[in-house]
Design a protein around this motif. Sequence first.
Motif, mmCIF file in Angstrom:
data_model
loop_
_atom_site.group_PDB
_atom_site.id
_atom_site.type_symbol
_atom_site.label_atom_id
_atom_site.label_comp_id
_atom_site.label_asym_id
_atom_site.label_seq_id
_atom_site.Cartn_x
_atom_site.Cartn_y
_atom_site.Cartn_z
ATOM 1 N N GLN A 90 0.830 -1.209 0.000
ATOM 2 C CA GLN A 90 0.000 0.000 0.000
ATOM 3 C C GLN A 90 0.859 1.252 0.000
ATOM 4 N N ALA A 91 1.950 1.227 0.756
ATOM 5 C CA ALA A 91 2.845 2.388 0.794
ATOM 6 C C ALA A 91 3.505 2.624 -0.557
ATOM 7 N N PHE A 92 3.849 1.545 -1.265
ATOM 8 C CA PHE A 92 4.431 1.702 -2.603
ATOM 9 C C PHE A 92 3.425 2.344 -3.549
ATOM 10 N N VAL A 93 2.157 1.973 -3.424
ATOM 11 C CA VAL A 93 1.106 2.593 -4.236
ATOM 12 C C VAL A 93 0.930 4.054 -3.827
ATOM 13 N N ASP A 94 0.805 4.297 -2.519
ATOM 14 C CA ASP A 94 0.584 5.654 -2.015
ATOM 15 C C ASP A 94 1.710 6.601 -2.422
ATOM 16 N N ARG A 95 2.946 6.121 -2.391
ATOM 17 C CA ARG A 95 4.115 6.963 -2.649
ATOM 18 C C ARG A 95 4.609 6.886 -4.082
ATOM 19 N N ASP A 96 3.883 6.175 -4.936
ATOM 20 C CA ASP A 96 4.282 6.018 -6.337
ATOM 21 C C ASP A 96 5.737 5.556 -6.421
ATOM 22 N N ALA A 97 6.027 4.464 -5.703
ATOM 23 C CA ALA A 97 7.408 3.993 -5.549
ATOM 24 C C ALA A 97 7.810 2.968 -6.601
ATOM 25 N N PHE A 98 7.210 3.057 -7.762
ATOM 26 C CA PHE A 98 7.596 2.167 -8.852
ATOM 27 C C PHE A 98 7.325 2.887 -10.159
ATOM 28 N N GLN A 99 8.061 2.501 -11.171
ATOM 29 C CA GLN A 99 7.801 3.063 -12.489
ATOM 30 C C GLN A 99 7.477 1.923 -13.443
ATOM 31 N N CYS A 100 8.494 1.244 -13.956
ATOM 32 C CA CYS A 100 8.189 0.138 -14.868
ATOM 33 C C CYS A 100 7.645 -1.064 -14.107
ATOM 34 N N GLY A 101 7.987 -1.210 -12.832
ATOM 35 C CA GLY A 101 7.469 -2.285 -12.003
ATOM 36 C C GLY A 101 8.295 -3.556 -12.002
ATOM 37 N N TYR A 102 9.331 -3.636 -12.832
ATOM 38 C CA TYR A 102 10.109 -4.874 -12.908
ATOM 39 C C TYR A 102 10.756 -5.229 -11.577
ATOM 40 N N CYS A 103 11.357 -4.259 -10.922
ATOM 41 C CA CYS A 103 12.049 -4.526 -9.655
ATOM 42 C C CYS A 103 11.114 -4.494 -8.456
ATOM 43 N N THR A 104 9.881 -4.056 -8.661
ATOM 44 C CA THR A 104 8.966 -3.810 -7.544
ATOM 45 C C THR A 104 8.732 -5.027 -6.645
ATOM 46 N N PRO A 105 8.487 -6.226 -7.166
ATOM 47 C CA PRO A 105 8.277 -7.359 -6.248
ATOM 48 C C PRO A 105 9.486 -7.602 -5.339
ATOM 49 N N GLY A 106 10.692 -7.515 -5.879
ATOM 50 C CA GLY A 106 11.893 -7.677 -5.064
ATOM 51 C C GLY A 106 12.061 -6.538 -4.073
ATOM 52 N N GLN A 107 11.761 -5.326 -4.503
ATOM 53 C CA GLN A 107 11.835 -4.169 -3.613
ATOM 54 C C GLN A 107 10.864 -4.340 -2.449
#
Length: 170
Positions: A90-107
Motif C-alpha cells: 500500500q505504501a508503494f502505491v501511495d508513494r508512487d514507488a515504482f515506475q516500470c514495475g520490474y524490480c517492484t516485487p523484489g523491492q
Amino acid sequence: MDAEISLTVDGEPRRLTVDTRTTLLDALRERLGNPSPKKGCDHGQCGACTVLLDGDRALSCLALAVAHDGAEITTADGLAVGGELHPVQQAFVDRDAFQCGYCTPGQICSAVGVLDEVRRGWPSAATPDLGAEPELSHAEVAERMSGNLCRCAAYVNIVPAVQQAGGVTA
C-alpha cells in the motif's frame, strides 16, 4: 541428478522434482509458474529476485532449491491477505514507488525484510549507535535497501514508502 522437494509458496504447499542445480528462482518461476520474483542479473547483484525465505529476505537466484527443501517462501504476490494489500504494498502505491514495475516485487519483499530487521533491533552499516534501537531514517532505509536496484531510479519514492510502511510520517 533430480531431487524431490517440498516448498510452501505463498501459503500453498507444493511438491516438485528439480535438477539439483536448479535455483530457487528458476523453481519458482519456471516450475511453479510464479512470475513475482524476477530474473534480473542472475548474480545476486540487483535484488529483483528477492523473496522472503523462512521469513528473512533472500536472493532466490543464489539459492539452490534443494538446499531449501521444506522451506516457506513468500513472494510479493503472497503478502496481500484477504484482498487487502500488505502495508508495504500500500505504501508503494501511495508513494508512487515504482515506475516500470520490474524490480517492484523484489523491492517490496526486501522492504518487508528491512522492517522486520529494524523491529528485531538489528543494526546496519548506517546505524549511528549500535547500542540503540535503529530508526527508519532516510540513511538507514537507503542503506538497508541498497541491494535492490531500480533501473528507473524510483529511489526518491521507495525510501519514503518504506518509512511510511514502518510508521514514520514524513
